[in-house]
Every structure is written in structure tokens, then in C-alpha cells.
Design an enzyme around this catalytic site. Sequence first.
Site, mmCIF file in Angstrom:
data_model
loop_
_atom_site.group_PDB
_atom_site.id
_atom_site.type_symbol
_atom_site.label_atom_id
_atom_site.label_comp_id
_atom_site.label_asym_id
_atom_site.label_seq_id
_atom_site.Cartn_x
_atom_site.Cartn_y
_atom_site.Cartn_z
ATOM 1 N N TYR A 1 -1.728 0.243 6.451
ATOM 2 C CA TYR A 1 -2.269 1.159 5.442
ATOM 3 C C TYR A 1 -2.801 2.406 6.141
ATOM 4 C CZ TYR A 1 -2.178 -2.904 2.290
ATOM 5 O OH TYR A 1 -1.793 -3.991 1.542
ATOM 6 N N PRO B 1 -2.566 -5.938 -9.116
ATOM 7 C CA PRO B 1 -2.986 -6.747 -10.266
ATOM 8 C C PRO B 1 -2.973 -6.003 -11.586
ATOM 9 C CG PRO B 1 -4.893 -6.129 -8.937
ATOM 10 C CD PRO B 1 -3.669 -5.737 -8.153
#
Length: 290
Positions: free
Chosen positions: A58, A218
Site C-alpha cells: 500500500y 466491505p
Amino acid sequence: MTATFEIAGKPVARLGFGAMRLTGAGIWGEPDDRQECVRVVRRAIELGVQFIDTADSYGPHVSEEIIREAAHPYPSDVLIATKAGLTRTGPDVVDTPQGRVRLGPKAWPPVGRPEYLRAQVLLSLRRLGLDQIDLLQLHRVDPQVPLEDQVGELKALRDEGKIVAIGLSQVDVEQIERARAVVEISTVQNRFNLTDRHSEAVLDHCAREGIGFIPWAPVAQGGLVTNGAVDRIARAHDATPAQIALAWLLARSPVVLPIPGTSKVAHLEENLAAARIRLTAAEVDELSGA
């Protein structure tokens, strides 16, 4: 916060924080507002988040560095999870004459050679300021390297005390069981949300085996497709559709640990408010069948 799930000997609140967005556009380079990202991590901990998920890829490296800047030395009840096994070729979103294009896996090539995984774990330890990583996840299975060799190296690192628990990411049931033949697997992190349920069989397997299931994206990375049921239930709870999506995941199984991510404090607070929503059994069933 929510009920807890134990990982690496630590009970953690099941609504965690995903730190992928603490980076620049395309999950590449520095964020536009680094200090706001630092505030996000600190506010997450203030609000009871005990599970922070990141990865060496990341940024790369930027997310881990910001987490250390924001929270080191870490509270004893906070678990920092990271991942190794993906490299980067550049931003995963590029501008073209036709508009912005997401490159997807092409921007995240997997490398699972044991010596590479070892080097990345050691570098993550340094960036995070840790002597031991609570949860180290194999970010992707490298098809060019036997899975047993990849998790075998993580087992060696665990045996040396550099890792406490081991997880997998974006795997199927057969891969989980192959890995478990080598070492205990504590968690599985697969894409799963109201819109994308391709990993339902994996979630059900994790629930039966007591393995933590961490649904990434999610709320579908902001692209949640709502329907009448989601919107109606959201209105009934004075909530947003994204909050209902998170509440549904928490109700789906006690092994589920959603990790919604953001780079803004206000959005973080909105996400974490989902922990207070109590869906009825009928609402869970309706959403599950939607």
C-alpha cells in the site's frame, strides 16, 4: 464497539480499520493530506478500533509508515496486521483519453518466493517499529511458487518469533486446507460484501473451522449497489446503505471482521457507527437473500 474475535492471543473488536486508503491516488505514493491520515488512525483507536489492517504494497510502504507515525508505540490491545506477497508496477488507476481506468491485478503482481517474503516481513517489522508482527497475511498466492513453500516460509518466520499468527488472502477452500496442512491459519481475507458474494463458500468454511474471515472491500470500495431492501432497512435504522452493509457483515457470522477504510475522519466515524446498528433476524435474512 462490536463483539470480539481472538487473533494472535488478542481479543479484538470485530469492526476494524483497513489502511489501504492512507495513500495517494491508485494506492500509490503519498496521500494528499498526510496529517489527516494520521488523524484517522489516531481517531480510529480513540473510538475503540483494535484491529488495523495494512500491507507493504500500500503505497508501497506509505500506509505502514503512517500507521507508525500515528500510533507507535501501539496500545497493548491494538493488533496491527500486515501483508506481504504483492509487488507494485505503479498506480492501479490511470488516466486515459477514455477516462480513468482501473488496472486491477496488472498493477499488483504476486511474488511468493520464500526469500522475497522473508525480506518483506523484515522490512515491515522495521517500518512498523515492531519486534513481532501479530498477524502476517500472504497477500496473494503466487502461482509460480508452490503454496506450501510460501506458507512454509511464514511458518519459519513464526517459529523464529517474528510473526505470531498467519493469514491468507484471496484464496479458495482447497488452498486454505493445503496451507493448514503446513501451519495453523488464523484468518482469511477475501473480497466479500452485499454486492459481491463469490467467497460465500470460503466464509462458510471459515465459520465452521473457527478461522477469522476478513472481508475486504466491505462496502464495495464505494460502489455498493443498493436495492429496495437495503434502502428501506437503512431508513428504518436512520443509517446509510454503507452502514447497513457493514452491520449485515457483522451479523453474518461471529468470525467476520470487516475492515472499512478511508482517509477522512468524518468518513471513519460514519463507518464505525455501523457497530451500533442491530439488525433483526428478519432483516439479516432479507439482506442475505437480496
